[in-house]
Scaffold this active site. Structure first.
Site: not given
Ligand SMILES: *[C@@H]1O[C@H](CO)[C@@H](O)[C@H](O)[C@H]1NC(C)=O
Ligand SMILES: *[C@@H]1O[C@H](CO)[C@@H](O)[C@H](O)[C@H]1NC(C)=O
Length: 402
Positions: A214, A289-291
């Site tokens: 994450y 905002f996340e990957i």
């Protein structure tokens, strides 16, 4: 006579008892709090994968990843701005596909505009009604009434039904969407976002390589009124499953200064405490905002936690797990690091293009960042540091009081 004897000593005696009791309480509190001390790691846990610019390695195999955006037809221009920006900063080199999601049928004009800006790599999904609704266990009428009340109490967005559905969808349903099942990784995009630095490496590849699950950019204090029982629910779930407190958990807890058993009694009245009376610091990271690796969210453990919170009405009856981009204007809170000295690759680079000048600063990590009148900043927030480097000793004075 008897009475006097009983009363008189009682007048002098208390301190003889009280002082040792106070001492014991103090020692008990110190021991209790010491259990929440987390050792400071010897080095920064998450250094950036790269500093400055790389010549984009477009021959490296891609990860099984997708860019996703939840949007409405009315957000066409804002969505277009985000896609133009991420294409320019990153995806014109790496060419990952996009999936747009909407709870209503898409306008042809939205599809045409966004598919074009996305280089023809976009698909447009309509979220099935059963994933955009109240939990099955819940009486929809009661839920609507509760939302109305939350709205009247002035909780941000809490009066809007769509907002609650969105919280619930992103928290638990999104990873099960048919159109996303074939992907492992996703990068979440929001309408109206500007990517101010060039991202010249593939974060999916480097997250996979470094075994990361994450990624996020901002961590701040939560608006406490939006989720008064979230921490208690999660702490109860953790206890139910016998999950030990790891350092990251401890780093998110403000151990109580109140001696046992009073802290446990106070827990009945205090929001954000576990049932033993210790409090959540309210630090949380922003999910706008996340990957991340969707396999984590699809895992039995996570889905179990989601179902548990869902059954408590966490996403409906209360404010839900707030995607805080909706609370704060984007242009107030952002990351825009200074540029890394001598690493801007300004000469004769093939894909990056040969650009004449980028302001550099000692200690900068960015690649060709332009903060557009805003200060460069590598958000030094308390919460971000705390999540990155668990260390309960280095607390600012304010949080000691909480
Ligand atoms: C969408 O963005 C692209 C790239 O910036 C721009 O050329 C185009 O005019 C925009 N389309 C609309 C409808 O605003
Ligand atoms: C997007 O554009 C590509 C290339 O122009 C086209 O093949 C594809 O069908 C378009 N997709 C949609 C959903 O319109």
């Amino acid at each position: 006579m008897m009475l006097r004897r009983l009363i008189r000593p009682a007048r002098r005696l208390p301190w003889v008892y009280i002082l040792p009791v106070l001492g014991l309480c103090f020692i008990e509190v110190l021991i209790h709090r010491s259990q929440y001390n987390v050792p400071r790691p010897a080095h920064e846990l998450d250094e950036p994968f790269f500093k400055g610019c790389q010549e984009p390695d477009v021959n490296h195999p891609r990860e099984n990843a997708v860019m996703v955006m939840l949007a409405r037809n009315s957000e066409r221009d804002a969505a277009n701005r985000t896609i133009a920006s991420i294409e320019n900063a990153f995806n014109k080199w790496f060419k990952y596909p996009y999936v747009f999601m909407n709870d209503e049928p898409w306008d042809a004009k939205f599809i045409e505009t966004l598919n074009k800006t996305a280089g023809g790599r976009a698909t447009f999904e309509v979220i099935p009604k059963e994933q955009w609704t109240f939990p099955p266990s819940m009486d929809a009428k009661a839920a609507k009434q509760s939302m109305k009340e939350q709205g009247q109490r002035g909780l941000p967005h809490a009066g809007s039904e769509g907002y609650h559905h969105m919280c619930r969808f992103y928290s638990g349903k999104f990873y099960q969407l048919e159109a996303l099942k074939k992907y492992k990784w996703y990068w979440r995009l929001e309408p109206d976002v500007d990517f101010t630095c060039a991202i010249t490496y593939d974060p999916f590849v480097h997250m996979a390589k470094n075994n990361k699950k994450y990624g996020f950019t901002i961590a701040l204090w939560e608006v406490g009124t939006t989720c008064p029982s979230l921490f208690r629910d999660i702490a109860n779930w953790k206890e139910l499953h016998n999950i030990p407190s790891n350092n990251l958990w401890k780093a998110a807890v403000q151990a109580s200064w109140v001696p046992y058993p009073f802290r446990q009694m106070l827990a009945y009245f205090m929001p954000h405490t576990d049932r033993f009376g210790d409090m959540w610091s309210l630090c949380h990271y922003w999910s706008n905002f996340e990957i991340a690796d969707m396999d984590f969210f699809r895992s039995k453990g996570y889905q179990d936690l989601f179902e548990y919170l869902d059954s408590k009405g966490a996403f409906t009856l209360r404010g839900g797990v707030t995607p805080p981009s909706m609370l704060w204007p984007h242009d107030l809170l952002y990351q825009c690091p200074a540029n890394a000295p001598d690493l801007q690759l300004t000469e004769a680079e093939v894909l990056l293009g040969n650009k004449p000048y980028w302001p550099e600063k000692p200690g900068g990590v960015g690649c060709r960042c332009r903060c557009d009148g805003d200060m460069p900043r590598n958000h030094p927030g308390y919460c971000l540091n705390k999540l990155k480097q668990p260390n309960t000793r280095a607390r600012p004075w304010l949080t000691w009081l909480l």
